[in-house]
Every structure is written in C-alpha cells, then in structure tokens.
Design an enzyme around this catalytic site. Structure first.
Site, PDB file in Angstrom:
ATOM      1  N   LYS A 133     -12.136  20.977   0.919  1.00  0.00           N
ATOM      2  CA  LYS A 133     -12.997  21.286  -0.384  1.00  0.00           C
ATOM      3  C   LYS A 133     -14.016  20.213   0.159  1.00  0.00           C
ATOM      4  O   LYS A 133     -15.438  20.460   0.042  1.00  0.00           O
ATOM      5  CB  LYS A 133     -12.118  20.702  -0.867  1.00  0.00           C
TER       6      LYS A 133
ATOM      7  N   SER B  41      16.380   5.328 -35.126  1.00  0.00           N
ATOM      8  CA  SER B  41      15.294   5.662 -35.013  1.00  0.00           C
ATOM      9  C   SER B  41      14.306   4.960 -34.074  1.00  0.00           C
ATOM     10  O   SER B  41      13.644   4.175 -34.122  1.00  0.00           O
ATOM     11  CB  SER B  41      14.362   5.455 -36.412  1.00  0.00           C
TER      12      SER B  41
ATOM     13  N   GLY C 288      -8.216  24.459  -3.661  1.00  0.00           N
ATOM     14  CA  GLY C 288      -6.624  24.613  -2.598  1.00  0.00           C
ATOM     15  C   GLY C 288      -6.211  23.840  -2.366  1.00  0.00           C
ATOM     16  O   GLY C 288      -5.173  22.852  -3.124  1.00  0.00           O
TER      17      GLY C 288
ATOM     18  N   SER D 221      23.375  -3.799 -35.716  1.00  0.00           N
ATOM     19  CA  SER D 221      22.487  -4.512 -35.983  1.00  0.00           C
ATOM     20  C   SER D 221      22.788  -5.365 -38.007  1.00  0.00           C
ATOM     21  O   SER D 221      21.873  -6.320 -37.915  1.00  0.00           O
ATOM     22  CB  SER D 221      20.837  -3.837 -35.889  1.00  0.00           C
TER      23      SER D 221
END
EC number: 2.7.7.4
Length: 641
Positions: free
Chosen positions: A43, A548, A37, A478
C-alpha cells in the site's frame, strides 16, 4: 526548495500565468480515497509511486528519499517509494504501517487526498477512520497470496461504511511473471466474496507499485490487460453523482455567529441538499420553523449553497437555535429518537461494557449514551452472525443504543453525516467505538414525557429542604453502611426527610437478578441511580451505600442529578484494614477462590479522584465521620426554606 512539475504545469509557469495555474487547481474536483488490504501488500509503495509519478515530490524530499532508500536497502531498486508515506519512526523500523497517513497529490484533471491505512488486524480501527470520509477504496492484493482474511475484512468495512467505488488492485504482478491466469483467478475469487456481502461492482487492475506497471503508464508486460491505468480510473470515476441524490437540505449547526447586535447567523457545513434565501426551514429537534433571509460567506452572500459548502444562514425570525441543532428543509425533517439499533465497530483495547454511559458524538450533537449487550457480532470471513455478550477490539456487532435525550439522525445508508457517530469514554476521553445507525426503535417514538403539575421544587419546598444524593463509596468492609446509617439518624433527628438505599438491601429485591460481573455491577449502579433520582425529585435527601467500584458509573449518576445536589463521599479504608475486619467473611471466600469478581481481590476498585468528602476511617470514628458529613450537608445552604 523547488518541485519537479509536469509538462502542463511547466508551460503555465514559463508563461508566468500563475493566476491561471491557481485557478486551474481551484476548479478541479476532489477525490478522497483510501488504500487497504493485508500486511505487506504494497500500500505505501503504491502511494509513494502515485506521488512520484504525479510529480508531487520536492527536490529535497527526493534526495532524502534516495538516501533513506540506500540506507534501508530496496532489493536492487533505486528508490523505496514506501518511505514517502511511512513517516513514523516505528513504521520505518518495523517495515509496516501502524497509523493512518494522509497524503495530497494532484494530476491535470483532479485533486486527491489518499489515506494509507494499516494492514494488521489489530489496527482495523485505523482503517475505519480512513474509510469514514472516503469516496473510493483501493483494496490491494498481493498477486502471490490472493484473497486473504484482511482483504475480506476491509472489503466488508468499506462496503459497510458506504463506499460505493471499489478498486481491486492486484499488486506485485512482476513477482508472478505478469501471468494473466493468476490475475483472473484472484478476480474470480474476489467477485464471489464481494457479491456475498453486497458489492455489486468493482474495477480490477493488475499492477506493480514498485515497477510502476499500470499506475500512471500502461504496462508493456501486460498487453493482455485493456482496462484503464490506476490514475486514469481515479481521474474518471464519478463521485459528484453519488453526493447529489436528491436529499433534502440538512446543516448541523456548529456555532452561533453573532459578531454584533445587528447580525445573528448559524454557521455550519451543509451535509446534503441545497438552500436559498426564502426557503422555509425547521430547527430540529425543537421543531421551530422560519425562513432563510440570507446565505452568507466570507466572499459575500450567495443565491444558493449546496452540500459540502460552509456557510452562515440567517433566519427571518428570532428563534432559538444553537450548536447541536440541525437546520433542515421545513417539509422534510429528519428523524429524532433516543433509542436505535446500530452497527458498531469497537476500537478500544478494553471491551465494551454494556450499560456503561459513554459520550456519543454525532455531527455537532454530544449526548450521553449506553449500549445494550450486542444482538450478535459478524464473522467477516463467513458473514455468520455470532452470539456475544460484549464487543472486543476490532469486533463488528449490532446492538441497541439508548441516549439520554433525543438526537437528530438519518439512517447511515442514506446520510453518512447524520447517520455515523463515535463513542467516547467519559473517564479517559478516548474514542472507543464507531457506530452506524440502522433505524430508530419503534418504542422510542411511543414513549413520551408526561407533564406533571407538582414539580420537584414544590416537593422540596413542602419538606423545607433541598434534595441531596449522598453517595457513599468504598471497599467492602470500609464502613459505608455504618456511617450512612448514623448520618440518616442525625438527619431524621433534625427533622429532615431522608431515605437510605443500602447495597445489600437493594440486591434482595430491585437488583436480585444481578450478579457481580463488571456488566452486572454497572447495571446495579444504573438502576440505583435511577431510583435515587426519582427520590430526589420527590424532595428527599437520599443516602446510598454501595461499593460502586467504577468512576464512570459514579459520574453517570452525578450527571442525572442537578448541579450541587450530588455529594460523593469516599470512605477511604485501606484494603488491608477492610480485609482484617471482614465482618461478612467475604474476603476469606474471595482469597480461597469461592467468591469470584470480588472488589479489591480479583475485580478493580477505582477510587474517586476528587471526592466532595473524604473519610479516613483509620483516623476518625464512624460517629465523628457522620457528624462531619451532616455539617457539610447543612453548610451547603438552602436546607431550611
């Protein structure tokens, strides 16, 4: 340490009939349920009251509870029952539940396992965890607030996850003077919503968890209510009838039980149906058939075993069967497919990355899977289907899922054990999503592997080399392409058969439709990986020069290639050095905002944690790097056949 015990337990103990007492508990049925709820609907207090009223609290626990209740203050009440469940320190400090808390209790008629799930929207994933094994859901509503967004969300999830028994617990009736009109209005409001999502029936109970009204005892303050108390309903609800729906035998194999050369059996928990010695069975996905010779347990052989029992099944024939396979009735096998539509509940802070490979775990099966962009997400307030490109935390959506091989499954609505799965991030090993299979895609049944007589080994032998995939990764600038080109020149001079796939070149053709968002980068690498795999199958040494940026995709490609043939080469160049080179002027554009999603500037790069080769371009030249890579590849052996 002693526990307060109810009268029927006291009588048994006075009679010193311990065996009868234990036997009584062993024969009781079990009900798993959850409470859910909105925030502060009570609860934890309700569950605490259930534990208290069922006499499941030890005396030292009760003393500690009374002490804690005085410390935190309980609005004039002697005991704060919520403290029995809110075990985490953070929960007690904040006064909220932030994790799933499981509790056991029993009455004279039944045993119970209850999951107390969080009310906050950001912890919806925890509610899904609790609901996945529940037979019944108790959905609480604060009588002062009525039906809220979380009421709708949790009701929809409970129904989606196959929970057939719903209790609408209208709590805190004492704070609205036990007004029947308030209760009737809430029930009518909820009924209208419930019918819109397919909940045909539910049981509504007015109660007060704090005062104990209609929990274990009927409330004198609500004489207008003639229905059962909560415990009466929990004791009487029929769940065994739901489990026995005539489904055929299914048992995912958890492990092969072979303690010695004279015994070989397959152990697991029977998901549906029943099995007897002599029954014909089939191993899926392989399709091999045999018959059951024995059904074995720790207590001896059985004449019959059914759903919910853990057994070891021995077969009459020596056939291949292992963990991840499923033993099924021979004449009623489940489906096997590698593409299907599923409803997903996303459970991670990081959004779904369509096309990224995740581990998919279904029962004892574990495969690699990718999720396509969602068809739509579901607005739990309006049930509207909304367009979406991904799934965020707590989103519920429908998408197609592809696996790297066929898996055994059933539609979730038919079999929760073989229809539900989880998705696991391959890098962090965290569970990121839960899925419910809707149906297999038709094309998955129409596409089959074609047997080819010239194998990849034959192709490699013809070229007198072992296939390799040399995967160069690093920041833009790079030196990946420069070094890869030098490596291929040396391999060519040595008589090797090779091919270089360069990131820029591939984007002129195969991947010209892709941009530079994270999703497009993932798809870019997936396509390159598939092409590289085909080339290595042809016996080639393949070189790829791509940024990547994500570890997950590099690992995805590694998994495509046979062990030992994927060589990850990290061209390690500091960002400042790569940016100073800026051969293509891309860093300048990225810094000025002209170029979005540029790796290293406004898009992350995840460097390899354990590359096969690391090249420090600030320490050695491109020529030296290329020579070192070639020496490494040749040193791996099996290059000259």
């Amino acid at each position: 340490m002693t526990a307060a015990v109810p009268a029927y337990q006291t009588d048994a103990l006075i009679a010193e009939d311990i065996d009868a007492y234990l036997a009584l508990h062993q024969t009781k049925s079990m009900l798993r349920f959850l409470t859910c709820g909105s925030v502060d609907d009570g609860k934890s207090t309700l569950i605490g009251r259930l534990l208290y009223d069922s006499k499941m609290i030890f005396e030292d626990q009760l003393a500690a509870l009374e002490s804690d209740s005085k410390r935190v203050g309980t609005q004039g009440q002697e005991i704060d029952f919520a403290l029995l469940v809110d075990g985490l320190a953070a929960e007690r400090e904040q006064g909220i539940t932030i994790d799933v808390a499981y509790r056991f209790f029993a009455t004279e008629k039944r045993k119970f396992i209850v999951a107390d799930t969080p009310g906050h929207e950001q912890y919806t994933r925890n509610m899904v965890t609790g609901a996945s094994t529940a037979d019944l859901a108790v959905i609480l509503i604060d009588a002062r607030k009525g039906v809220l967004t979380q009421t709708r969300r949790h009701s929809f999830l409970a129904h989606l996850l196959g929970i057939r028994h719903i209790v609408l617990a209208v709590n805190k009736m004492d704070l609205v003077d036990y007004d029947q009109g308030v209760f009737d209005a809430i029930v009518a409001d909820y009924r209208a919503f419930a019918s819109s999502i397919g909940i045909a029936d539910f049981t509504a109970i007015p109660l007060s968890g704090l005062r104990g009204d209609n929990i274990a005892q009927r409330s004198g303050a609500m004489a207008w209510y003639a229905g059962p108390t909560l415990i009466e309903h929990l004791e009487g609800v029929e769940v065994d009838a739901d489990a026995d729906r005539g489904w055929p035998f299914r048992m995912p194999v958890q492990w092969v039980n072979r303690p010695n050369l004279d015994f070989r059996g397959f152990s697991g928990l029977i998901a549906t149906g029943s099995v007897r010695p002599g029954d014909p069975v089939r191993v899926v996905p392989s399709g091999r058939t045999s018959s059951v010779s024995r059904v074995v347990t720790m207590d001896g052989d059985l004449d019959e075993a059914g759903a919910g029992q853990s057994v070891t099944i021995c077969l009459a024939d020596e056939i291949d069967c292992s963990r991840g396979d499923v033993l099924v009735a021979a004449d009623a096998p489940p489906q096997v497919a590698d593409q299907f539509e599923a409803t997903l509940v996303w459970m991670a802070e990081d959004a779904l990355q369509p096309g990224r490979a995740y581990w998919l775990k279904l029962g004892t099966q574990n495969v690699s899977a990718t999720v396509q962009p969602p068809k739509y997400t579901i607005d739990v307030n309006t049930m509207a289907e909304l367009s979406a490109k991904t799934l965020e935390l707590n989103d519920i959506g429908v998408a197609e899922v592809y696996t790297d091989r066929g898996i055994v499954f059933e539609r979730y609505g038919d079999d929760r054990d073989l229809g539900g799965f989880i998705l696991i991030d391959k890098v962090t090993n965290a569970t990121v999503g839960a899925g419910l299979i809707n149906f297999a895609l038709r094309r998955s049944q129409n596409v089959h592997w074609q047997a080819i007589e010239i194998s990849r080994e034959a192709h490699a032998a013809q070229k007198s080399q072992r296939p390799r995939l040399l995967w160069f990764t690093g920041l833009s600038g790079s030196g990946k392409s420069t070094i890869a080109n030098l490596v291929e020149k040396r391999l060519h001079a040595l008589g090797k058969h090779s091919f270089l796939l360069d990131g820029d070149n591939v984007r002129h053709g195969l991947n010209k439709d892709l941009g530079f968002t994270d999703t497009d980068r993932i798809e870019n690498i997936r396509r390159v990986g598939e092409v590289a795999k085909l080339m290595t199958d042809a016996g080639l040494i393949v070189l790829t020069a791509f940024i990547s940026p994500f570890r997950a995709e590099r690992e995805m490609v590694r998994a495509m290639i046979p062990d030992g043939e994927f060589v990850e080469i990290f061209v390690d160049t500091p960002l400042a050095v790569a940016e100073a080179r800026d051969v293509k002027g891309l860093y300048k554009k990225a810094r000025s905002g002209e170029l979005k999603n540029f790796t290293g500037i406004d898009s992350p790069y995840e460097p390899p944690e354990a590359p096969d080769i690391r090249i420090d371009t600030t320490a050695i030249s491109s020529e030296e790097a290329a020579e070192r890579i070639v020496e490494h590849v040749l040193a791996l052996g099996n290059d000259d056949r």
